[in-house]
Write a protein that holds these residues in place. Structure first.
Motif, PDB file in Angstrom:
ATOM      1  N   ILE A 114       0.836  -1.209   0.000  1.00  0.00           N
ATOM      2  CA  ILE A 114       0.000   0.000   0.000  1.00  0.00           C
ATOM      3  C   ILE A 114       0.866   1.252   0.000  1.00  0.00           C
ATOM      4  N   GLY A 115       1.905   1.276   0.830  1.00  0.00           N
ATOM      5  CA  GLY A 115       2.780   2.448   0.876  1.00  0.00           C
ATOM      6  C   GLY A 115       3.457   2.717  -0.456  1.00  0.00           C
ATOM      7  N   THR A 116       3.915   1.660  -1.101  1.00  0.00           N
ATOM      8  CA  THR A 116       4.561   1.832  -2.410  1.00  0.00           C
ATOM      9  C   THR A 116       3.543   2.245  -3.461  1.00  0.00           C
ATOM     10  N   GLY A 117       2.365   1.609  -3.453  1.00  0.00           N
ATOM     11  CA  GLY A 117       1.335   1.967  -4.419  1.00  0.00           C
ATOM     12  C   GLY A 117       0.870   3.403  -4.262  1.00  0.00           C
ATOM     13  N   LEU A 118       0.667   3.819  -3.013  1.00  0.00           N
ATOM     14  CA  LEU A 118       0.263   5.205  -2.754  1.00  0.00           C
ATOM     15  C   LEU A 118       1.354   6.164  -3.199  1.00  0.00           C
ATOM     16  N   ASN A 175      16.229  -3.618   0.218  1.00  0.00           N
ATOM     17  CA  ASN A 175      15.727  -3.909  -1.128  1.00  0.00           C
ATOM     18  C   ASN A 175      14.350  -3.312  -1.359  1.00  0.00           C
ATOM     19  N   SER A 176      13.496  -3.370  -0.326  1.00  0.00           N
ATOM     20  CA  SER A 176      12.148  -2.803  -0.455  1.00  0.00           C
ATOM     21  C   SER A 176      12.199  -1.292  -0.638  1.00  0.00           C
ATOM     22  N   LEU A 234      14.704   0.464  -1.786  1.00  0.00           N
ATOM     23  CA  LEU A 234      15.304   0.748  -3.098  1.00  0.00           C
ATOM     24  C   LEU A 234      14.283   0.554  -4.214  1.00  0.00           C
ATOM     25  N   ASN A 235      13.477  -0.503  -4.105  1.00  0.00           N
ATOM     26  CA  ASN A 235      12.456  -0.755  -5.120  1.00  0.00           C
ATOM     27  C   ASN A 235      11.408   0.344  -5.125  1.00  0.00           C
ATOM     28  N   ALA A 236      10.907   0.705  -3.932  1.00  0.00           N
ATOM     29  CA  ALA A 236       9.879   1.740  -3.842  1.00  0.00           C
ATOM     30  C   ALA A 236      10.405   3.086  -4.329  1.00  0.00           C
ATOM     31  N   SER A 237      11.636   3.396  -3.976  1.00  0.00           N
ATOM     32  CA  SER A 237      12.197   4.684  -4.395  1.00  0.00           C
ATOM     33  C   SER A 237      12.404   4.737  -5.906  1.00  0.00           C
ATOM     34  N   SER A 238      12.776   3.605  -6.492  1.00  0.00           N
ATOM     35  CA  SER A 238      12.959   3.594  -7.950  1.00  0.00           C
ATOM     36  C   SER A 238      11.634   3.759  -8.678  1.00  0.00           C
ATOM     37  N   LEU A 239      10.545   3.220  -8.088  1.00  0.00           N
ATOM     38  CA  LEU A 239       9.216   3.320  -8.706  1.00  0.00           C
ATOM     39  C   LEU A 239       8.607   4.706  -8.551  1.00  0.00           C
ATOM     40  N   THR A 240       9.134   5.480  -7.614  1.00  0.00           N
ATOM     41  CA  THR A 240       8.574   6.808  -7.329  1.00  0.00           C
ATOM     42  C   THR A 240       9.558   7.942  -7.611  1.00  0.00           C
ATOM     43  N   CYS A 281      -5.474  -4.572  -1.031  1.00  0.00           N
ATOM     44  CA  CYS A 281      -4.344  -4.374  -1.944  1.00  0.00           C
ATOM     45  C   CYS A 281      -3.341  -5.511  -1.775  1.00  0.00           C
ATOM     46  N   PRO A 282      -3.583  -6.660  -2.421  1.00  0.00           N
ATOM     47  CA  PRO A 282      -2.668  -7.793  -2.269  1.00  0.00           C
ATOM     48  C   PRO A 282      -1.363  -7.630  -3.038  1.00  0.00           C
ATOM     49  N   SER A 283      -1.248  -6.556  -3.820  1.00  0.00           N
ATOM     50  CA  SER A 283      -0.018  -6.302  -4.572  1.00  0.00           C
ATOM     51  C   SER A 283       0.128  -4.800  -4.792  1.00  0.00           C
ATOM     52  N   ILE A 284       1.336  -4.391  -5.185  1.00  0.00           N
ATOM     53  CA  ILE A 284       1.562  -2.978  -5.517  1.00  0.00           C
ATOM     54  C   ILE A 284       0.679  -2.576  -6.693  1.00  0.00           C
ATOM     55  N   GLU A 285       0.585  -3.461  -7.676  1.00  0.00           N
ATOM     56  CA  GLU A 285      -0.231  -3.166  -8.862  1.00  0.00           C
ATOM     57  C   GLU A 285      -1.694  -2.973  -8.496  1.00  0.00           C
ATOM     58  N   ALA A 286      -2.187  -3.813  -7.576  1.00  0.00           N
ATOM     59  CA  ALA A 286      -3.579  -3.665  -7.123  1.00  0.00           C
ATOM     60  C   ALA A 286      -3.773  -2.333  -6.423  1.00  0.00           C
ATOM     61  N   ALA A 287      -2.794  -1.932  -5.607  1.00  0.00           N
ATOM     62  CA  ALA A 287      -2.896  -0.652  -4.902  1.00  0.00           C
ATOM     63  C   ALA A 287      -2.980   0.506  -5.888  1.00  0.00           C
ATOM     64  N   VAL A 288      -2.133   0.483  -6.899  1.00  0.00           N
ATOM     65  CA  VAL A 288      -2.129   1.562  -7.898  1.00  0.00           C
ATOM     66  C   VAL A 288      -3.465   1.603  -8.642  1.00  0.00           C
ATOM     67  N   SER A 289      -4.006   0.438  -8.928  1.00  0.00           N
ATOM     68  CA  SER A 289      -5.260   0.365  -9.675  1.00  0.00           C
ATOM     69  C   SER A 289      -6.478   0.725  -8.833  1.00  0.00           C
TER      70      SER A 289
END
Length: 281
Positions: A11-15, A35-36, A38-44, A120-128
């Protein structure tokens, strides 16, 4: 406004992804998992922080998007930086925990809970799904106004609440989402037991489920009940009970039958009493 996240879950990454496409700047993420973050920061297109001091300095608002059992220790860590947290806004995304957990921070800044009423079972679900969702918001005036702004920036709908029973509120969300998944799983198991070719048609029930939700959305629960209990079809219910061989699913079927009668019973209908006797055998 610059928003930082402590916790880089789904949810935090999707938001954060949604906010990164708004007028609000995402400062970055601090997480126990490098790793989490780094991944979230790269996506945002934001920073991956390794120190509380750095994310606090870089942010106007800090959203704590971790498991509930981590929140107390995070608050204790933040309060160590008293000299730099004045007028900061501290936000929880939890639906079950009391805002009192943020009380140590109120002396220095502003606090709120901003709960997305969504699964939100996934980042993609959160974004959607988050832009289609309600967010309930509670806190002091400055924090609430910031929360309303954040929610509207992603296209979602804010509802300001105050003084509600949070465990009951969260239990309602759990029943409407998590237990719905369990209920549908049980229905799938009955389909498999019936001999229906479930492997070829695993989506058989989805149009029925979606139709039910559409009816509830348009007419409300009271006008959406159909099926054997609504018709007082005693023989059909008896056949169901006789043919469900899984003890746990039978208990669930009977419990749901009893609940359906409780909520939709017509006091003048004697057949409802007979149905109750079947469910209580």
């Amino acid at each position: 406004m610059k928003v930082g996240f402590i916790g880089a879950g789904k949810i935090g990454t999707g938001l954060g992804i949604l906010l990164s496409h708004s007028s609000i700047k995402v400062s970055g993420y601090l997480s126990r998992s490098v790793n989490s973050s780094l991944n979230a920061s790269s996506l945002t297109n934001s920073a991956a922080f390794s120190k509380y001091e750095d994310i606090i300095n870089a942010s106007d608002a800090i959203i704590i998007s971790t498991k509930d059992d981590c929140i107390k220790s995070i608050v204790e860590e933040i309060i160590k930086y008293k000299s730099i947290i004045n007028n900061k806004i501290f936000v929880l995304l939890s639906g079950s925990i009391s805002i009192d957990v943020l009380k140590p921070l109120k002396e220095y800044g502003h606090t709120m809970i901003m709960h997305p009423v969504q699964t939100c079972p996934s980042i993609e679900a959160a974004v959607s799904l988050l832009p289609e969702s309600y967010f309930t918001i509670e806190g002091d005036d400055i924090a609430v106004n910031a929360g309303i702004n954040i929610v509207k920036e992603i296209g979602a709908k804010p509802i300001v609440i105050d003084g509600i029973n949070k465990p009951l509120y969260h239990a309602a969300c759990v029943m409407a989402s998590n237990y719905l998944v369990t209920l549908i799983k049980a229905a799938d198991e009955l389909l498999k037991a019936s001999g229906f070719p479930f492997d070829k048609h695993p989506d058989l029930l989805l149009p029925l489920i979606n139709g039910t939700l559409k009816n509830i959305s348009e007419k409300g629960c009271s006008a959406s009940l159909s099926g054997p209990i609504a018709r007082c079809d005693i023989e059909t219910v008896k056949k169901h009970v006789e043919n469900i061989s899984d003890d746990e699913i039978l208990k669930l079927y009977k419990a749901m039958g009893n609940a359906t009668i409780k909520f939709f019973k017509n006091p003048g209908n004697a057949k409802m009493t007979e149905l109750e006797e079947i469910f209580n055998e």
